[in-house]
Design an enzyme around this catalytic site. Structure first.
Site, PDB file in Angstrom:
ATOM      1  N   ARG A 101     -53.209 -43.447 -18.862  1.00 39.88           N
ATOM      2  CA  ARG A 101     -52.301 -44.534 -18.436  1.00 39.88           C
ATOM      3  C   ARG A 101     -53.021 -45.306 -17.348  1.00 39.88           C
ATOM      4  O   ARG A 101     -53.394 -44.754 -16.318  1.00 39.88           O
ATOM      5  CB  ARG A 101     -50.978 -43.966 -17.903  1.00 39.88           C
ATOM      6  CG  ARG A 101     -50.160 -45.014 -17.157  1.00 39.88           C
ATOM      7  CD  ARG A 101     -48.742 -44.596 -16.867  1.00 39.88           C
ATOM      8  NE  ARG A 101     -47.927 -44.647 -18.057  1.00 39.88           N
ATOM      9  CZ  ARG A 101     -46.592 -44.720 -18.050  1.00 39.88           C
ATOM     10  NH1 ARG A 101     -45.925 -44.730 -16.918  1.00 39.88           N
ATOM     11  NH2 ARG A 101     -45.912 -44.766 -19.181  1.00 39.88           N
ATOM     12  N   HIS A 128     -47.971 -50.407 -25.070  1.00 35.90           N
ATOM     13  CA  HIS A 128     -47.391 -49.070 -24.853  1.00 35.90           C
ATOM     14  C   HIS A 128     -47.023 -48.483 -26.221  1.00 35.90           C
ATOM     15  O   HIS A 128     -45.850 -48.334 -26.561  1.00 35.90           O
ATOM     16  CB  HIS A 128     -46.157 -49.212 -23.961  1.00 35.90           C
ATOM     17  CG  HIS A 128     -45.674 -47.924 -23.358  1.00 35.90           C
ATOM     18  ND1 HIS A 128     -46.341 -46.724 -23.505  1.00 35.90           N
ATOM     19  CD2 HIS A 128     -44.570 -47.664 -22.589  1.00 35.90           C
ATOM     20  CE1 HIS A 128     -45.667 -45.781 -22.856  1.00 35.90           C
ATOM     21  NE2 HIS A 128     -44.598 -46.317 -22.298  1.00 35.90           N
ATOM     22  N   GLN A 131     -44.514 -45.538 -26.883  1.00 38.71           N
ATOM     23  CA  GLN A 131     -43.119 -45.945 -26.713  1.00 38.71           C
ATOM     24  C   GLN A 131     -42.577 -46.577 -27.994  1.00 38.71           C
ATOM     25  O   GLN A 131     -41.486 -46.238 -28.462  1.00 38.71           O
ATOM     26  CB  GLN A 131     -43.025 -46.958 -25.557  1.00 38.71           C
ATOM     27  CG  GLN A 131     -41.614 -47.448 -25.278  1.00 38.71           C
ATOM     28  CD  GLN A 131     -40.759 -46.364 -24.643  1.00 38.71           C
ATOM     29  OE1 GLN A 131     -41.140 -45.786 -23.638  1.00 38.71           O
ATOM     30  NE2 GLN A 131     -39.612 -46.081 -25.233  1.00 38.71           N
ATOM     31  N   ASP A 232     -36.737 -54.617 -20.761  1.00 35.44           N
ATOM     32  CA  ASP A 232     -37.598 -53.781 -19.909  1.00 35.44           C
ATOM     33  C   ASP A 232     -37.461 -54.327 -18.487  1.00 35.44           C
ATOM     34  O   ASP A 232     -36.939 -55.437 -18.289  1.00 35.44           O
ATOM     35  CB  ASP A 232     -39.053 -53.875 -20.420  1.00 35.44           C
ATOM     36  CG  ASP A 232     -40.013 -52.917 -19.710  1.00 35.44           C
ATOM     37  OD1 ASP A 232     -39.547 -52.054 -18.932  1.00 35.44           O
ATOM     38  OD2 ASP A 232     -41.235 -53.049 -19.927  1.00 35.44           O
ATOM     39  N   CYS A 272     -36.925 -48.987 -22.604  1.00 36.28           N
ATOM     40  CA  CYS A 272     -37.927 -47.905 -22.515  1.00 36.28           C
ATOM     41  C   CYS A 272     -37.690 -47.015 -21.300  1.00 36.28           C
ATOM     42  O   CYS A 272     -38.143 -45.872 -21.279  1.00 36.28           O
ATOM     43  CB  CYS A 272     -39.323 -48.501 -22.470  1.00 36.28           C
ATOM     44  SG  CYS A 272     -39.543 -49.697 -21.145  1.00 36.28           S
ATOM     45  N   ARG A 300     -39.752 -39.453 -27.424  1.00 30.93           N
ATOM     46  CA  ARG A 300     -41.142 -39.521 -26.963  1.00 30.93           C
ATOM     47  C   ARG A 300     -41.817 -38.166 -27.207  1.00 30.93           C
ATOM     48  O   ARG A 300     -42.945 -38.090 -27.668  1.00 30.93           O
ATOM     49  CB  ARG A 300     -41.201 -39.868 -25.466  1.00 30.93           C
ATOM     50  CG  ARG A 300     -40.651 -41.243 -25.081  1.00 30.93           C
ATOM     51  CD  ARG A 300     -41.529 -42.367 -25.564  1.00 30.93           C
ATOM     52  NE  ARG A 300     -42.888 -42.224 -25.074  1.00 30.93           N
ATOM     53  CZ  ARG A 300     -43.301 -42.623 -23.856  1.00 30.93           C
ATOM     54  NH1 ARG A 300     -42.474 -43.234 -23.042  1.00 30.93           N
ATOM     55  NH2 ARG A 300     -44.564 -42.466 -23.489  1.00 30.93           N
TER      56      ARG A 300
HETATM   57  N1  NVA Z   1     -43.257 -52.601 -18.389  1.00 32.52           N
HETATM   58  C1  NVA Z   1     -43.090 -51.371 -17.631  1.00 32.52           C
HETATM   59  C2  NVA Z   1     -42.926 -50.220 -18.565  1.00 32.52           C
HETATM   60  C3  NVA Z   1     -42.733 -48.889 -17.912  1.00 32.52           C
HETATM   61  C4  NVA Z   1     -42.603 -47.766 -18.903  1.00 32.52           C
HETATM   62  C5  NVA Z   1     -44.275 -51.184 -16.709  1.00 32.52           C
HETATM   63  O1  NVA Z   1     -45.419 -51.396 -17.161  1.00 32.52           O
HETATM   64  O2  NVA Z   1     -44.089 -50.847 -15.539  1.00 32.52           O
HETATM   65  N1   CP Z   2     -40.945 -45.345 -20.760  1.00 32.04           N
HETATM   66  C1   CP Z   2     -41.947 -44.771 -20.048  1.00 32.04           C
HETATM   67  O1   CP Z   2     -43.116 -44.799 -20.434  1.00 32.04           O
HETATM   68  O2   CP Z   2     -41.540 -44.144 -18.931  1.00 32.04           O
HETATM   69  P1   CP Z   2     -42.465 -43.541 -17.782  1.00 32.04           P
HETATM   70  O3   CP Z   2     -43.057 -44.707 -17.019  1.00 32.04           O
HETATM   71  O4   CP Z   2     -41.518 -42.744 -16.928  1.00 32.04           O
HETATM   72  O5   CP Z   2     -43.536 -42.699 -18.390  1.00 32.04           O
END
Ligand code: NVA
Ligand code: CP
Length: 316
Positions: A101, A128, A131, A232, A272, A300
């Site tokens: 990540r 992502h 997801q 989101d 998400c 997930r």
């Molecule tokens: N768009 C959000 C998704 C988190 C799962 C982020 O990147 O922070």
């Molecule tokens: N939806 C998602 O990826 O959540 P986290 O940021 O908690 O991993």
């Protein structure tokens, strides 16, 4: 080497097999005797916060008989400037796969290119995919009759994405909708149109023709006739310095009860997570019986276990 960096890294047949395996894992609730990762260690390099991705991968790898090794970027030399390539080469000597990540999508591509083990994208600024696979599986659970083709149940359905229509989850749903044969309409303010990077990716994937998505500034127009309404957070990780400006611009795009009521009467609400109630979505919508946000979160685990098993099998 097979990797999962974007939705299209599996063929539709492979993705259908992943959904079938995920359904089996879900039914077994962690009691499966299958241990496709027995004796394996999978590194998990995280440069951003996470609840769902981190915990579902750690639990999933463990349930498959493997050992998850969580590596916060700041604790390894990558955080002090060691190259992505050298990190990939070194980790490949120790572990059987890497979940990552991070910010730049190019970083996961470089990691995959330089290493000799499978890499899974656990979120980048661009995409992502874990997801979106879990989300699509969650919808198929609702729409496919038992034993029926899960992909056929998704085909032709309309997803409306409101709010930060330039974020990773929106981008990933654009590619995902295309992959699963769904329609996608996005509604956001000026300046939030899906950007050059996702458009270039669609073009590279040969998916840029025949309007791969619709973008409008009108939330009601996007939601009309939708089978799913998705949103989101308005301030994704890494965008914190733009918070004030974003909250002001995105305010007209809250998924309120009124906006949700414009979708089909049996439409589902998805997010998400994490959610910011009162910003991108009203608490009443999160609490609506047609909100399936916690099914998405649970799935997930099951879907990622199936992805891990598929990548381990492909490696032999
Ligand atoms: N768009 C959000 C998704 C988190 C799962 C982020 O990147 O922070
Ligand atoms: N939806 C998602 O990826 O959540 P986290 O940021 O908690 O991993």
């Amino acid at each position: 080497m097979k990797h999962f960096l974007k939705e299209t890294d599996f063929t539709p047949q492979e993705a259908a097999d992943i959904f079938a395996r995920a359904a089996e894992f879900k039914q077994q609730r962690g009691r499966s005797l299958a241990r496709p990762l027995a004796g394996q260690t999978w590194a998990m390099i995280f440069s951003k916060s996470s609840t769902r991705t981190r915990v579902s991968f750690e639990v999933g790898i463990h349930e498959l008989g493997g050992n998850p090794l969580f590596l916060n970027k700041v604790d390894i030399q990558l955080g002090r400037g060691e190259s992505v390539e050298d990190t990939a080469r070194v980790l490949s000597r120790f572990v059987h796969g890497i979940v990552v990540r991070t910010h730049a999508h190019a970083e996961v591509e470089r990691l995959a290119a330089a290493g000799t083990v499978p890499v899974i994208n656990g979120l980048t600024d661009l995409l992502h995919p874990c997801q979106i696979y879990a989300d699509a599986f969650t919808l198929a659970e609702r729409w496919a009759a038992p034993g029926a083709d899960r992909f056929a149940a998704l085909r032709g359905r309309k997803l409306a994405f409101l709010g930060d229509t330039a974020c990773n989850v929106a981008n990933s749903w654009i590619l995902g909708a295309n992959f699963f044969g769904m329609q996608i309409a996005l509604a956001g303010p000026p300046g939030f149109e899906p950007g050059a990077e996702i458009r270039a990716l669609l073009a590279r994937e040969g998916r840029a023709g025949a309007a791969p998505f619709n973008f409008t500034h009108d939330a009601h127009e996007a939601v009309r006739g939708a089978d799913v309404v998705y949103t989101d957070v308005w301030v994704s990780m890494g965008k914190e310095q733009e918070e004030r400006e974003r909250l002001a611009k995105l305010a007209p795009y809250t998924v309120s009860a009124k906006v949700f009521a414009d979708a089909k009467p049996d439409a589902f609400f998805m997010h998400c997570l994490p959610a910011h109630p009162g910003e991108e979505v009203a608490q009443a919508v999160l609490d609506n019986p047609r909100s399936i946000i916690f099914d998405q979160a649970e799935n997930r685990l099951h879907v990622q276990k199936a992805i891990l098993a598929a990548l381990a099998a492909a490696r032999g």
